[in-house]
Scaffold this active site. Structure first.
Site, PDB file in Angstrom:
ATOM      1  N   HIS A  57      -0.090  -2.255   3.218  1.00  0.00           N
ATOM      2  CA  HIS A  57      -0.613  -0.985   2.739  1.00  0.00           C
ATOM      3  C   HIS A  57      -2.089  -1.140   2.393  1.00  0.00           C
ATOM      4  CE1 HIS A  57       3.453   1.030   1.495  1.00  0.00           C
ATOM      5  NE2 HIS A  57       3.427   0.638   2.757  1.00  0.00           N
ATOM      6  N   GLU A  59      -3.897  -0.466  -0.346  1.00  0.00           N
ATOM      7  CA  GLU A  59      -4.197  -1.123  -1.620  1.00  0.00           C
ATOM      8  C   GLU A  59      -3.940  -2.624  -1.506  1.00  0.00           C
ATOM      9  OE1 GLU A  59      -2.149   2.897  -2.530  1.00  0.00           O
ATOM     10  OE2 GLU A  59      -2.002   1.306  -1.046  1.00  0.00           O
ATOM     11  N   CYS A  94       2.390   3.441  -3.608  1.00  0.00           N
ATOM     12  CA  CYS A  94       3.843   3.489  -3.450  1.00  0.00           C
ATOM     13  C   CYS A  94       4.536   2.788  -4.610  1.00  0.00           C
ATOM     14  CB  CYS A  94       4.257   2.839  -2.125  1.00  0.00           C
ATOM     15  SG  CYS A  94       3.968   1.055  -2.071  1.00  0.00           S
ATOM     16  N   CYS A 104       2.967  -1.213  -4.108  1.00  0.00           N
ATOM     17  CA  CYS A 104       1.583  -1.228  -4.587  1.00  0.00           C
ATOM     18  C   CYS A 104       1.501  -0.989  -6.093  1.00  0.00           C
ATOM     19  CB  CYS A 104       0.751  -0.216  -3.809  1.00  0.00           C
ATOM     20  SG  CYS A 104       0.613  -0.675  -2.054  1.00  0.00           S
TER      21      CYS A 104
END
Length: 168
Positions: A57, A59, A94, A104
């Site tokens: 992801h 992040e 998330c 995350c």
């Protein structure tokens, strides 16, 4: 509009430009993220969905790249991030990963109070994991979560590229 909200929009525009680098797929959102030292207005790291190896992801990519640059494990980033670090992400972090990877929200929380504020462009759509309840644990830990309004339509268009119309 204040100059502070203008800077939030500018960082969100930069994060959106990163999101556009992510390959469109029906199984993920295209997200861009920036870690910023709010005291100096300098970008510490940037990332976008699937930029790093694996099912990563945006992040997470910021954290991976910054950890590699400082030769520390990701979970130790809290020790080196400057006071006042903020995270800009086009879609809220998330709280659950279907892939089994660490969400995350948990990545942010394990850094302690290193990240003061998370600025988000849109709430995570409920398509993959249902309602995102990650905001509460962040706020319970003293991390502010702030919606940067004004780019929702653009962000969702980029985030959902690769999804079929019935999916969106």
């Amino acid at each position: 509009m204040t100059s502070q909200s203008n800077s939030h929009l500018e960082y969100m525009r930069r994060a959106l430009a990163l999101a556009q680098e992510s390959p469109p797929k029906p199984t993920n959102y295209r997200v861009g993220a920036l870690l910023v030292d709010a005291e100096t207005n300098s970008i510490l790291a940037s990332g976008y969905t699937l930029e790093c190896e694996g099912n990563t992801h945006a992040e997470q990519c910021c954290f991976i790249k910054l950890a590699e640059a400082h030769n520390v494990p990701e979970e130790s980033l809290g020790d080196i991030l400057p006071r006042g670090t903020v995270l800009y992400t086009t879609v809220e972090p998330c709280f659950k990963r279907l892939s089994g990877n660490l969400p995350c929200v948990e990545r942010i929380l394990r850094l302690g109070n290193a990240i003061e504020t998370v600025y988000v462009g849109v709430k995570e759509p409920e398509k993959f994991v249902g309602e995102n309840t990650g905001r509460k644990p962040l706020e319970d830990a003293g991390i502010k979560v702030v919606l940067v309004e004004g780019m929702e339509k653009e962000i969702l268009k980029v985030a959902t590229a690769g999804h079929t119309i019935a999916d969106v």
